[in-house]
Design an enzyme around this catalytic site. Sequence first.
Site, PDB file in Angstrom:
ATOM      1  N   GLY A  98     115.574  35.275  28.452  1.00 27.62           N
ATOM      2  CA  GLY A  98     116.923  35.662  28.866  1.00 27.62           C
ATOM      3  C   GLY A  98     117.108  37.121  29.234  1.00 27.62           C
ATOM      4  O   GLY A  98     118.233  37.637  29.169  1.00 27.62           O
ATOM      5  N   ASN A 100     116.932  38.449  32.243  1.00 28.25           N
ATOM      6  CA  ASN A 100     117.796  38.537  33.441  1.00 28.25           C
ATOM      7  C   ASN A 100     119.257  38.327  33.057  1.00 28.25           C
ATOM      8  O   ASN A 100     120.141  39.016  33.571  1.00 28.25           O
ATOM      9  CB  ASN A 100     117.363  37.529  34.507  1.00 28.25           C
ATOM     10  CG  ASN A 100     116.235  38.067  35.363  1.00 28.25           C
ATOM     11  OD1 ASN A 100     116.463  38.962  36.191  1.00 28.25           O
ATOM     12  ND2 ASN A 100     115.030  37.580  35.153  1.00 28.25           N
ATOM     13  N   ARG A 108     114.139  24.189  35.268  1.00 32.47           N
ATOM     14  CA  ARG A 108     114.368  22.791  35.642  1.00 32.47           C
ATOM     15  C   ARG A 108     114.789  22.725  37.100  1.00 32.47           C
ATOM     16  O   ARG A 108     115.519  23.587  37.575  1.00 32.47           O
ATOM     17  CB  ARG A 108     115.514  22.201  34.803  1.00 32.47           C
ATOM     18  CG  ARG A 108     115.179  21.893  33.385  1.00 32.47           C
ATOM     19  CD  ARG A 108     116.386  21.310  32.685  1.00 32.47           C
ATOM     20  NE  ARG A 108     116.842  20.068  33.278  1.00 32.47           N
ATOM     21  CZ  ARG A 108     116.324  18.877  33.013  1.00 32.47           C
ATOM     22  NH1 ARG A 108     115.333  18.761  32.161  1.00 32.47           N
ATOM     23  NH2 ARG A 108     116.784  17.782  33.595  1.00 32.47           N
ATOM     24  N   LEU A 139     117.076  21.140  39.906  1.00 31.65           N
ATOM     25  CA  LEU A 139     118.416  20.554  39.838  1.00 31.65           C
ATOM     26  C   LEU A 139     118.478  19.259  40.656  1.00 31.65           C
ATOM     27  O   LEU A 139     117.848  19.141  41.709  1.00 31.65           O
ATOM     28  CB  LEU A 139     119.459  21.534  40.369  1.00 31.65           C
ATOM     29  CG  LEU A 139     119.551  22.894  39.680  1.00 31.65           C
ATOM     30  CD1 LEU A 139     120.819  23.624  40.137  1.00 31.65           C
ATOM     31  CD2 LEU A 139     119.528  22.786  38.167  1.00 31.65           C
ATOM     32  N   HIS A 177     113.479  34.302  41.438  1.00 33.28           N
ATOM     33  CA  HIS A 177     112.086  33.857  41.359  1.00 33.28           C
ATOM     34  C   HIS A 177     111.165  35.075  41.469  1.00 33.28           C
ATOM     35  O   HIS A 177     111.380  35.934  42.333  1.00 33.28           O
ATOM     36  CB  HIS A 177     111.794  32.861  42.496  1.00 33.28           C
ATOM     37  CG  HIS A 177     110.421  32.300  42.403  1.00 33.28           C
ATOM     38  ND1 HIS A 177     110.059  31.353  41.458  1.00 33.28           N
ATOM     39  CD2 HIS A 177     109.294  32.587  43.091  1.00 33.28           C
ATOM     40  CE1 HIS A 177     108.783  31.071  41.591  1.00 33.28           C
ATOM     41  NE2 HIS A 177     108.289  31.812  42.579  1.00 33.28           N
ATOM     42  N   ASP A 185     118.982  24.867  46.513  1.00 29.21           N
ATOM     43  CA  ASP A 185     119.193  23.521  47.050  1.00 29.21           C
ATOM     44  C   ASP A 185     118.342  22.561  46.219  1.00 29.21           C
ATOM     45  O   ASP A 185     117.858  22.941  45.151  1.00 29.21           O
ATOM     46  CB  ASP A 185     118.918  23.473  48.558  1.00 29.21           C
ATOM     47  CG  ASP A 185     117.477  23.794  48.901  1.00 29.21           C
ATOM     48  OD1 ASP A 185     116.620  23.736  47.997  1.00 29.21           O
ATOM     49  OD2 ASP A 185     117.201  24.095  50.072  1.00 29.21           O
ATOM     50  N   GLU A 186     118.151  21.335  46.723  1.00 31.56           N
ATOM     51  CA  GLU A 186     117.452  20.345  45.886  1.00 31.56           C
ATOM     52  C   GLU A 186     115.959  20.597  45.790  1.00 31.56           C
ATOM     53  O   GLU A 186     115.284  19.989  44.974  1.00 31.56           O
ATOM     54  CB  GLU A 186     117.628  18.951  46.481  1.00 31.56           C
ATOM     55  CG  GLU A 186     118.991  18.396  46.319  1.00 31.56           C
ATOM     56  CD  GLU A 186     119.215  17.329  47.363  1.00 31.56           C
ATOM     57  OE1 GLU A 186     118.379  16.421  47.487  1.00 31.56           O
ATOM     58  OE2 GLU A 186     120.235  17.430  48.075  1.00 31.56           O
ATOM     59  N   ASP A 239     112.623  26.239  44.543  1.00 33.03           N
ATOM     60  CA  ASP A 239     112.571  27.640  44.987  1.00 33.03           C
ATOM     61  C   ASP A 239     112.686  27.762  46.508  1.00 33.03           C
ATOM     62  O   ASP A 239     111.918  28.487  47.140  1.00 33.03           O
ATOM     63  CB  ASP A 239     111.267  28.297  44.498  1.00 33.03           C
ATOM     64  CG  ASP A 239     111.171  28.303  42.974  1.00 33.03           C
ATOM     65  OD1 ASP A 239     112.210  28.463  42.319  1.00 33.03           O
ATOM     66  OD2 ASP A 239     110.059  28.170  42.456  1.00 33.03           O
TER      67      ASP A 239
HETATM   68  C1  GAR Z   1     111.772  35.590  35.278  1.00 29.10           C
HETATM   69  O1  GAR Z   1     110.640  36.293  35.668  1.00 29.10           O
HETATM   70  C2  GAR Z   1     112.264  34.674  36.387  1.00 29.10           C
HETATM   71  O2  GAR Z   1     112.109  35.230  37.657  1.00 29.10           O
HETATM   72  C3  GAR Z   1     111.353  33.492  36.195  1.00 29.10           C
HETATM   73  O3  GAR Z   1     111.299  33.305  34.807  1.00 29.10           O
HETATM   74  C4  GAR Z   1     111.440  34.577  34.172  1.00 29.10           C
HETATM   75  C5  GAR Z   1     112.539  34.482  33.143  1.00 29.10           C
HETATM   76  O4  GAR Z   1     112.631  35.658  32.401  1.00 29.10           O
HETATM   77  N1  GAR Z   1     111.860  32.330  36.878  1.00 29.10           N
HETATM   78  C6  GAR Z   1     111.091  31.450  37.521  1.00 29.10           C
HETATM   79  O5  GAR Z   1     109.879  31.528  37.547  1.00 29.10           O
HETATM   80  C7  GAR Z   1     111.853  30.333  38.216  1.00 29.10           C
HETATM   81  N2  GAR Z   1     111.008  29.612  39.122  1.00 29.10           N
HETATM   82  P1  GAR Z   1     113.933  35.962  31.556  1.00 29.10           P
HETATM   83  O6  GAR Z   1     114.193  34.708  30.712  1.00 29.10           O
HETATM   84  O7  GAR Z   1     113.552  37.143  30.717  1.00 29.10           O
HETATM   85  O8  GAR Z   1     115.050  36.257  32.524  1.00 29.10           O
END
Ligand code: GAR
Length: 200
Positions: free
Chosen positions: A13, A15, A91, A93, A109, A141-142, A145
């Site tokens: 978490g 971000n 996940r 969507l 991403h 979208d569906e 990424d």
């Molecule tokens: C982040 O690096 C985000 O970009 C990635 O998971 C991490 C979550 O970190 N997301 C993906 O790879 C989605 N395809 P966080 O929980 O510390 O924000």
Amino acid sequence: MKKRIGILLSGRGSNFEAIARNVASGVIDAEIAVVISNRPEARGLETARKLGLTAVSLPSKGLDREVYDRMVVAELKKHQVDLVCLAGYMRLLSAYFVREYHMRILNIHPALLPSFPGLDAQHQAIEHGVKLSGCTVHFVDENLDAGPILVQTTVPVLNDDNADTLSARILEQEHRIYTEAINIVLSGKYHIDGRRVVLD
Ligand code: GAR
């Protein structure tokens, strides 16, 4: 009235924390209406509770994708969410979810999409030997990424990088561009032309 953000996360978490900091300081002019996790043990849920935000654990294990997404969408609507931010939400969507919040769902991403979608993007970048990677905020979208891109930034891949060191450098930029993208959407000053998000 301030726009209401719903955060979906599955883990650490960071971000979400960056977004919450920027909401608290007024850099993002909105409020966080609810934080939802499909994993009850997600650290981000604990952080949300500590920050005094509404934190909801909705375990997804064993549930059909659309059945689960109907529960999530109901929770988002209950909290009158305008904009959904996926922040490490691992996940895909369903079409139902994407329809209900059409072009109102963002994802971050850790790669320059369309390169290296899916899991372990930073590891994929190292393995491929690219000299530049980065991160992308896009509409969801569906497909995995794959929606229209709002903001991207590059990060150099250094000779002695491994997936961990590269991830850390990309993460700093993620925290910056997610807020930038949210502010573009909140401003409403953009339009979507095919796959292109054009700033007005
Ligand atoms: C982040 O690096 C985000 O970009 C990635 O998971 C991490 C979550 O970190 N997301 C993906 O790879 C989605 N395809 P966080 O929980 O510390 O924000």
